[in-house]
Design an enzyme around this catalytic site. Structure first.
Site, PDB file in Angstrom:
ATOM      1  N   LYS A  22       0.838  -1.212   0.000  1.00  0.00           N
ATOM      2  CA  LYS A  22       0.000   0.000   0.000  1.00  0.00           C
ATOM      3  C   LYS A  22       0.867   1.254   0.000  1.00  0.00           C
ATOM      4  O   LYS A  22       0.632   2.193  -0.769  1.00  0.00           O
ATOM      5  CB  LYS A  22      -0.893   0.005   1.245  1.00  0.00           C
ATOM      6  N   ASN A  23       1.872   1.256   0.856  1.00  0.00           N
ATOM      7  CA  ASN A  23       2.668   2.479   1.010  1.00  0.00           C
ATOM      8  C   ASN A  23       3.595   2.750  -0.167  1.00  0.00           C
ATOM      9  O   ASN A  23       4.167   3.835  -0.271  1.00  0.00           O
ATOM     10  CB  ASN A  23       3.470   2.438   2.313  1.00  0.00           C
ATOM     11  N   ARG A  97      -4.479  10.536   4.397  1.00  0.00           N
ATOM     12  CA  ARG A  97      -3.390  11.525   4.470  1.00  0.00           C
ATOM     13  C   ARG A  97      -2.494  11.508   3.235  1.00  0.00           C
ATOM     14  O   ARG A  97      -1.973  12.529   2.815  1.00  0.00           O
ATOM     15  CB  ARG A  97      -2.501  11.184   5.661  1.00  0.00           C
ATOM     16  N   CYS A 121      -5.605  13.064  12.976  1.00  0.00           N
ATOM     17  CA  CYS A 121      -5.481  11.669  12.575  1.00  0.00           C
ATOM     18  C   CYS A 121      -5.392  10.846  13.838  1.00  0.00           C
ATOM     19  O   CYS A 121      -4.876  11.311  14.847  1.00  0.00           O
ATOM     20  CB  CYS A 121      -4.223  11.543  11.733  1.00  0.00           C
ATOM     21  N   ARG A 126       0.365  14.519  13.060  1.00  0.00           N
ATOM     22  CA  ARG A 126       0.881  14.274  11.711  1.00  0.00           C
ATOM     23  C   ARG A 126       0.770  15.480  10.772  1.00  0.00           C
ATOM     24  O   ARG A 126       0.021  15.456   9.787  1.00  0.00           O
ATOM     25  CB  ARG A 126       0.184  13.067  11.076  1.00  0.00           C
ATOM     26  N   PRO A 127       1.519  16.530  11.050  1.00  0.00           N
ATOM     27  CA  PRO A 127       1.469  17.703  10.166  1.00  0.00           C
ATOM     28  C   PRO A 127       2.164  17.440   8.824  1.00  0.00           C
ATOM     29  O   PRO A 127       2.758  16.372   8.625  1.00  0.00           O
ATOM     30  CB  PRO A 127       2.237  18.758  10.956  1.00  0.00           C
ATOM     31  N   VAL A 128       2.069  18.432   7.913  1.00  0.00           N
ATOM     32  CA  VAL A 128       2.759  18.308   6.622  1.00  0.00           C
ATOM     33  C   VAL A 128       3.796  19.428   6.450  1.00  0.00           C
ATOM     34  O   VAL A 128       4.148  19.785   5.353  1.00  0.00           O
ATOM     35  CB  VAL A 128       1.782  18.302   5.418  1.00  0.00           C
ATOM     36  N   ASP A 129       4.277  19.958   7.594  1.00  0.00           N
ATOM     37  CA  ASP A 129       5.221  21.081   7.517  1.00  0.00           C
ATOM     38  C   ASP A 129       6.501  20.736   6.758  1.00  0.00           C
ATOM     39  O   ASP A 129       7.053  21.574   6.044  1.00  0.00           O
ATOM     40  CB  ASP A 129       5.537  21.608   8.927  1.00  0.00           C
ATOM     41  N   LEU A 130       6.966  19.494   6.878  1.00  0.00           N
ATOM     42  CA  LEU A 130       8.211  19.137   6.179  1.00  0.00           C
ATOM     43  C   LEU A 130       8.005  19.078   4.666  1.00  0.00           C
ATOM     44  O   LEU A 130       8.904  19.416   3.892  1.00  0.00           O
ATOM     45  CB  LEU A 130       8.754  17.789   6.667  1.00  0.00           C
ATOM     46  N   ASP A 311       4.740   0.569  11.821  1.00  0.00           N
ATOM     47  CA  ASP A 311       3.529  -0.077  11.307  1.00  0.00           C
ATOM     48  C   ASP A 311       3.403  -1.539  11.749  1.00  0.00           C
ATOM     49  O   ASP A 311       2.400  -2.190  11.438  1.00  0.00           O
ATOM     50  CB  ASP A 311       3.491  -0.004   9.767  1.00  0.00           C
ATOM     51  N   ILE A 333       8.116   7.040  16.557  1.00  0.00           N
ATOM     52  CA  ILE A 333       7.715   7.748  15.331  1.00  0.00           C
ATOM     53  C   ILE A 333       6.430   8.565  15.541  1.00  0.00           C
ATOM     54  O   ILE A 333       6.357   9.719  15.146  1.00  0.00           O
ATOM     55  CB  ILE A 333       7.492   6.761  14.158  1.00  0.00           C
ATOM     56  N   ARG A 403      -8.360  -0.647   4.489  1.00  0.00           N
ATOM     57  CA  ARG A 403      -7.436   0.348   3.947  1.00  0.00           C
ATOM     58  C   ARG A 403      -6.076  -0.270   3.649  1.00  0.00           C
ATOM     59  O   ARG A 403      -5.348   0.245   2.802  1.00  0.00           O
ATOM     60  CB  ARG A 403      -7.249   1.495   4.954  1.00  0.00           C
TER      61      ARG A 403
END
Ligand code: UD1
Length: 425
Positions: A22-23, A97, A121, A126-130, A311, A333, A403
């Site tokens: 999936k990933n 996400r 989440c 789990r931000p997306v700043d990076l 995971d 993590i 999922r």
């Protein structure tokens, strides 16, 4: 919403074909936006997240053509020759996400993109700043407004240097994809080395990208004007394989897992060996059984690849909850990834959480109970616990499993599990 009902206590025996990862599949699908020529992906897992990504790409204007695959999974061609809009709406992004992965490809190819912020989440903020800082380093102008990230690069992106302050799989993928179409050289340092990032890089190279350092923490990317058509086979899902390896061990069974490279699971298999699991390479894949001493407690800390994957933390905890002795499990993590603990406790597990660590003291037996799935991997840990428990377990909210696990019920029941799925009452 469905529930899964499992009668525990049956050792699993047989073979399980591992699906495509999936990933790996999700970023690969997003990469189709980088080229006006078609990208064909084989061995795509049939999962709810893949459907969501397909819907997202379709609403951008990508043409989707499925064809039957001779192997497991499906083969889909994504044709992004004509893109009708560069907006990723909240309704789709909030479901997954990984939708944020369209940001880099869209701004790189079309000079603009507007993507909803993913929002909260279950396993942390789990931000997306990076992702954003990385794209800014390549010259994108970013604005945050009304819950959306707008990125602009009217004259195209330019190569730049990005030093990630910590390892992020998604940010590495987003920025790597964008850098493929930026003018000049980009250097990504402290990049994620997860096999799924490597799979994406290999596909980008097949599309004509110039990437050095694949598989390392420094990626050097020389931008090109345009990417071309390619066909790529998605790698096997190491998380699915690790989950079934633990399902085999927790039930005292013997499963052979095919379709995933042993090398991708080196650290996991080392930890499993220490805890009494026997792993043998066979012609058909990897045979997993339990040694005479049974399961033993082993401490584990999650880390970016090649460390032990976050995971698989929840599934490992389920296994440790019936091991001899104690295990300290530390999550580094995500800040809120112990939501399976109270559910496992309902089944009789003895787990104490102190900050980022959980002390698991093995018990003789788990007992079936009614439990609630809270996120994808937490759900699979409950399935493992249920397979080993005495009596019946009812797991509610199993849509999380859809999922990330292709045909989990079919795969397990073919190996002797007593598992049924029915609508929640
Ligand atoms: C990916 C995987 C997910 C896995 C995770 C870690 C996909 C689709 N999902 O998620 O299954 O659990 O890697 O191996 O591949 N972070 C920030 N800012 C950012 C980005 C991340 O603070 O901009 C933080 C996250 O909150 C987290 C850590 O960085 O604490 C690692 O997250 P990241 O590697 O980015 O995870 P994902 O790519 O979302």
């Amino acid at each position: 919403m469905d529930q899964i009902i499992i009668q525990g206590g049956n050792p699993l025996k047989g073979e399980i074909a591992i699906s495509g990862a999936k990933n790996a599949a999700l970023p690969l699908m997003a990469a189709s936006l980088l080229s006006p020529e078609p990208l064909t992906l084989r061995n795509l897992p049939r999962l709810a997240d893949v459907v969501t990504m397909t819907q997202l790409l379709e609403q951008h204007g990508v043409q989707i053509n499925s064809s039957a695959d001779s192997e497991n999974g499906s083969s889909i061609t994504f044709n992004a020759a004509k893109i009708s809009n560069t907006l990723a709406p909240y309704d789709l992004v909030r479901r997954m996400r990984a939708s944020a992965l369209v940001l880099g490809p869209l701004v790189a190819r079309f000079g603009e993109a507007k993507v909803s912020l993913p929002g909260g989440c279950a396993i942390g903020t789990r931000p997306v700043d990076l992702h954003i800082k990385g794209l800014e380093a390549l010259g994108a102008e970013i604005e945050l407004d009304g819950g959306y990230v707008s990125a602009r690069a009217q004259k195209g992106l330019v190569g730049g240097k990005v030093i990630f302050p910590f390892v992020s799989v998604g940010a590495t993928e987003n920025v790597m994809m964008a850098a493929c179409l930026a003018r000049g050289e980009s250097v990504l340092m402290n990049a994620a080395r997860e096999p799924e990032v490597t799979d994406l890089a290999n596909c980008l190279v097949a599309m004509g990208a110039k990437i050095d350092g694949i598989g390392s923490d420094t990626l050097i990317i020389e931008g090109v004007n345009r990417l071309s058509a390619a066909t790529h086979r998605v790698i096997g899902d190491r998380i699915e394989a690790g989950t079934y390896a633990m399902a085999s061990a927790i039930t005292g069974g013997e499963l052979t897992l095919s379709g995933v490279s042993f090398d991708l699971l080196e650290t996991v298999f080392k930890v499993l060996s220490q805890s009494g699991v026997v792993l043998e390479k066979t012609r058909g894949g990897t045979k997993v059984s339990l040694d005479q001493g049974g399961l033993r407690g082993v401490d584990v800390m999650t880390e970016p690849f090649p460390g032990f994957p976050t995971d698989l933390q929840a599934q490992f905890m389920a296994m440790m909850s019936v091991a001899n002795g104690a295990a300290m499990i530390t999550e580094t993590i995500f800040e809120n990834r112990f939501m399976h603990v109270p559910e496992l406790a309902r089944m009789g597990a003895n787990v104490n959480v102190h900050g980022a660590s959980a002390m698991v003291r093995g018990v003789e037996n788990l007992a079936g109970a009614e439990v609630m799935a809270t996120d994808l991997r937490a759900s699979s840990s409950l399935v493992l616990a249920a397979l080993a428990a005495n009596g019946e377990t009812i797991i509610r909210r199993v849509y999380h499993l859809d999922r990330g696990y292709e045909q989990i019920q079919e795969k397990l029941s073919a190996c002797g599990a007593i598992i049924e799925r029915k609508p929640d009452d």
